[in-house]
Write a protein that holds these residues in place. Structure first.
Motif, short mmCIF file in Angstrom:
data_model
loop_
_atom_site.label_atom_id
_atom_site.label_comp_id
_atom_site.label_asym_id
_atom_site.label_seq_id
_atom_site.Cartn_x
_atom_site.Cartn_y
_atom_site.Cartn_z
N ILE A 26 49.49 32.85 35.38
CA ILE A 26 48.89 34.15 35.08
C ILE A 26 48.71 34.87 36.41
O ILE A 26 48.19 34.30 37.37
CB ILE A 26 47.53 33.99 34.37
CG1 ILE A 26 47.73 33.24 33.05
CG2 ILE A 26 46.86 35.33 34.16
CD1 ILE A 26 46.44 32.80 32.40
N VAL A 27 49.15 36.12 36.48
CA VAL A 27 49.05 36.91 37.71
C VAL A 27 47.97 37.96 37.53
O VAL A 27 48.01 38.76 36.59
CB VAL A 27 50.39 37.60 38.04
CG1 VAL A 27 50.28 38.37 39.35
CG2 VAL A 27 51.51 36.57 38.10
N ALA A 28 47.00 37.95 38.43
CA ALA A 28 45.91 38.93 38.38
C ALA A 28 45.90 39.73 39.68
O ALA A 28 46.24 39.21 40.74
CB ALA A 28 44.57 38.23 38.18
N GLU A 29 45.53 40.96 39.57
CA GLU A 29 45.42 41.85 40.74
C GLU A 29 43.94 41.97 41.10
O GLU A 29 43.11 42.30 40.25
CB GLU A 29 45.99 43.21 40.39
CG GLU A 29 45.97 44.20 41.52
CD GLU A 29 46.58 45.52 41.08
OE1 GLU A 29 45.86 46.33 40.45
OE2 GLU A 29 47.78 45.72 41.34
N LEU A 30 43.62 41.66 42.35
CA LEU A 30 42.25 41.81 42.83
C LEU A 30 42.04 43.25 43.25
O LEU A 30 42.83 43.82 43.99
CB LEU A 30 41.98 40.85 43.99
CG LEU A 30 42.15 39.37 43.66
CD1 LEU A 30 41.96 38.53 44.92
CD2 LEU A 30 41.19 38.95 42.58
N ARG A 31 40.92 43.83 42.77
CA ARG A 31 40.62 45.23 43.07
C ARG A 31 39.22 45.32 43.65
O ARG A 31 38.27 44.80 43.06
CB ARG A 31 40.72 46.06 41.78
CG ARG A 31 42.08 45.90 41.10
CD ARG A 31 42.16 46.54 39.76
NE ARG A 31 41.16 45.99 38.84
CZ ARG A 31 40.85 46.51 37.66
NH1 ARG A 31 41.46 47.60 37.25
NH2 ARG A 31 39.96 45.96 36.89
N PRO A 32 39.08 45.95 44.80
CA PRO A 32 37.76 46.04 45.45
C PRO A 32 36.72 46.72 44.54
O PRO A 32 36.97 47.78 43.97
CB PRO A 32 38.00 46.90 46.69
CG PRO A 32 39.47 46.93 46.88
CD PRO A 32 40.11 46.64 45.56
N PRO A 35 36.45 44.27 38.53
CA PRO A 35 36.94 42.94 38.11
C PRO A 35 38.44 42.83 38.28
O PRO A 35 39.16 43.84 38.24
CB PRO A 35 36.56 42.88 36.62
CG PRO A 35 35.73 44.06 36.32
CD PRO A 35 35.86 45.03 37.44
N PRO A 36 38.95 41.61 38.44
CA PRO A 36 40.40 41.43 38.53
C PRO A 36 41.07 41.90 37.24
O PRO A 36 40.48 41.85 36.17
CB PRO A 36 40.57 39.92 38.69
CG PRO A 36 39.24 39.40 39.07
CD PRO A 36 38.22 40.35 38.56
N GLU A 37 42.32 42.34 37.37
CA GLU A 37 43.08 42.80 36.21
C GLU A 37 44.33 41.94 36.06
O GLU A 37 45.09 41.75 37.01
CB GLU A 37 43.50 44.26 36.39
CG GLU A 37 44.31 44.79 35.24
CD GLU A 37 44.74 46.23 35.45
OE1 GLU A 37 45.26 46.81 34.49
OE2 GLU A 37 44.58 46.78 36.56
N VAL A 38 44.56 41.40 34.87
CA VAL A 38 45.76 40.61 34.60
C VAL A 38 46.94 41.58 34.53
O VAL A 38 46.90 42.55 33.77
CB VAL A 38 45.63 39.80 33.30
CG1 VAL A 38 46.93 39.08 32.99
CG2 VAL A 38 44.48 38.83 33.39
N ILE A 39 47.97 41.31 35.33
CA ILE A 39 49.12 42.21 35.36
C ILE A 39 50.41 41.58 34.85
O ILE A 39 51.36 42.28 34.53
CB ILE A 39 49.35 42.80 36.76
CG1 ILE A 39 49.61 41.70 37.78
CG2 ILE A 39 48.18 43.69 37.18
CD1 ILE A 39 50.09 42.20 39.12
#
Length: 121
Positions: A26-32, A35-39
Protein backbone atom coordinates in the motif's frame (compact mmCIF):
# COMPACT_ATOMS: atom_id res chain seq x y z
CA UNK A 1 -11.49 1.73 7.25
CA UNK A 2 -8.60 -0.33 8.59
CA UNK A 3 -6.48 -0.14 5.44
CA UNK A 4 -4.18 -3.04 6.31
CA UNK A 5 -7.02 -5.38 7.32
CA UNK A 6 -9.38 -4.36 4.50
CA UNK A 7 -6.94 -4.08 1.59
CA UNK A 8 -3.59 -5.86 2.10
CA UNK A 9 -3.48 -9.43 0.72
CA UNK A 10 -6.90 -9.17 -0.96
CA UNK A 11 -7.35 -10.59 -4.46
CA UNK A 12 -7.28 -7.97 -7.24
CA UNK A 13 -9.37 -8.49 -10.38
CA UNK A 14 -9.42 -6.38 -13.53
CA UNK A 15 -12.51 -4.94 -15.25
CA UNK A 16 -13.14 -8.34 -16.87
CA UNK A 17 -12.89 -10.21 -13.53
CA UNK A 18 -9.48 -11.65 -14.46
CA UNK A 19 -7.33 -12.29 -11.39
CA UNK A 20 -4.25 -10.10 -11.29
CA UNK A 21 -2.74 -11.17 -7.99
CA UNK A 22 -3.02 -9.94 -4.44
CA UNK A 23 -2.41 -6.55 -2.91
CA UNK A 24 1.19 -6.86 -1.75
CA UNK A 25 1.77 -3.24 -0.77
CA UNK A 26 0.00 0.00 0.00
CA UNK A 27 1.45 3.38 -1.00
CA UNK A 28 0.59 6.40 1.11
CA UNK A 29 1.58 10.02 0.60
CA UNK A 30 2.71 11.91 3.69
CA UNK A 31 1.33 15.44 3.84
CA UNK A 32 2.50 18.06 6.33
CA UNK A 33 -0.17 18.86 8.91
CA UNK A 34 -2.65 16.40 7.39
CA UNK A 35 -3.26 12.66 7.65
CA UNK A 36 -1.50 10.40 5.14
CA UNK A 37 -3.42 9.71 1.94
CA UNK A 38 -3.45 6.31 0.22
CA UNK A 39 -2.51 6.86 -3.41
CA UNK A 40 -1.90 3.36 -4.80
CA UNK A 41 -1.75 -0.36 -4.22
CA UNK A 42 1.17 -2.52 -5.32
CA UNK A 43 1.18 -5.99 -6.84
CA UNK A 44 4.06 -8.33 -7.55
CA UNK A 45 7.15 -10.03 -6.25
CA UNK A 46 8.96 -6.74 -5.67
CA UNK A 47 6.31 -5.56 -3.22
CA UNK A 48 6.43 -8.91 -1.41
CA UNK A 49 10.24 -8.75 -1.28
CA UNK A 50 10.05 -5.29 0.31
CA UNK A 51 7.79 -6.70 3.01
CA UNK A 52 10.43 -9.35 3.77
CA UNK A 53 13.28 -6.88 4.04
CA UNK A 54 15.55 -4.39 2.30
CA UNK A 55 18.24 -6.92 1.44
CA UNK A 56 15.74 -9.31 -0.12
CA UNK A 57 14.16 -6.43 -2.06
CA UNK A 58 17.52 -5.43 -3.56
CA UNK A 59 18.30 -9.01 -4.57
CA UNK A 60 14.88 -9.57 -6.16
CA UNK A 61 15.09 -6.20 -7.98
CA UNK A 62 18.47 -7.08 -9.51
CA UNK A 63 17.23 -10.51 -10.57
CA UNK A 64 13.95 -9.18 -12.02
CA UNK A 65 15.75 -6.41 -13.96
CA UNK A 66 18.27 -8.85 -15.33
CA UNK A 67 15.65 -11.34 -16.49
CA UNK A 68 12.73 -9.12 -17.47
CA UNK A 69 14.11 -5.61 -17.87
CA UNK A 70 13.91 -2.46 -15.77
CA UNK A 71 10.12 -2.32 -15.60
CA UNK A 72 10.10 -5.55 -13.59
CA UNK A 73 12.47 -4.15 -10.95
CA UNK A 74 9.61 -2.18 -9.36
CA UNK A 75 6.24 -3.36 -8.08
CA UNK A 76 3.30 -2.73 -10.37
CA UNK A 77 1.26 0.15 -8.95
CA UNK A 78 -2.42 0.72 -9.41
CA UNK A 79 -3.65 4.21 -8.55
CA UNK A 80 -6.20 4.30 -5.74
CA UNK A 81 -8.50 6.24 -8.08
CA UNK A 82 -8.66 3.15 -10.36
CA UNK A 83 -10.29 1.02 -7.65
CA UNK A 84 -13.95 0.49 -8.56
CA UNK A 85 -15.15 -1.87 -5.85
CA UNK A 86 -13.79 -3.26 -2.60
CA UNK A 87 -15.64 -6.34 -1.45
CA UNK A 88 -14.34 -9.90 -1.16
CA UNK A 89 -12.07 -8.99 -4.10
CA UNK A 90 -10.77 -5.59 -5.11
CA UNK A 91 -12.00 -4.71 -8.59
CA UNK A 92 -9.88 -2.22 -10.53
CA UNK A 93 -10.64 -0.27 -13.69
CA UNK A 94 -7.76 -1.59 -15.79
CA UNK A 95 -7.25 -4.47 -18.22
CA UNK A 96 -4.75 -7.15 -17.13
CA UNK A 97 -3.50 -7.45 -20.73
CA UNK A 98 -2.34 -3.82 -20.66
CA UNK A 99 -0.02 -4.46 -17.70
CA UNK A 100 3.33 -6.23 -17.31
CA UNK A 101 1.91 -8.47 -14.56
CA UNK A 102 1.28 -11.40 -16.90
CA UNK A 103 4.54 -11.07 -18.89
CA UNK A 104 6.11 -14.27 -17.51
CA UNK A 105 3.06 -16.41 -18.10
CA UNK A 106 2.54 -14.91 -21.57
CA UNK A 107 6.19 -15.63 -22.48
CA UNK A 108 5.95 -19.22 -21.25
CA UNK A 109 2.70 -19.75 -23.15
CA UNK A 110 4.13 -18.37 -26.42
CA UNK A 111 7.64 -19.89 -26.25
CA UNK A 112 7.16 -23.17 -24.39
CA UNK A 113 3.57 -24.37 -24.02
CA UNK A 114 2.56 -23.71 -27.65
CA UNK A 115 5.56 -25.74 -28.89
CA UNK A 116 4.70 -28.82 -26.85
CA UNK A 117 2.94 -31.70 -28.56
CA UNK A 118 -0.85 -31.46 -28.14
CA UNK A 119 -1.02 -34.51 -25.86
CA UNK A 120 1.33 -32.78 -23.37
CA UNK A 121 -0.64 -29.54 -23.26
Amino acid sequence: MDIVRDVLDKQVVDRHSVRMGRVDGIVAELRPGRPPEVIAIEIGSMAIARRVGERTARWVARLAARIGGARHAEPYRIAWSRIRLMDVDIEVDIDMNDTPIDDWQRWLREHVIERLPRWLQ
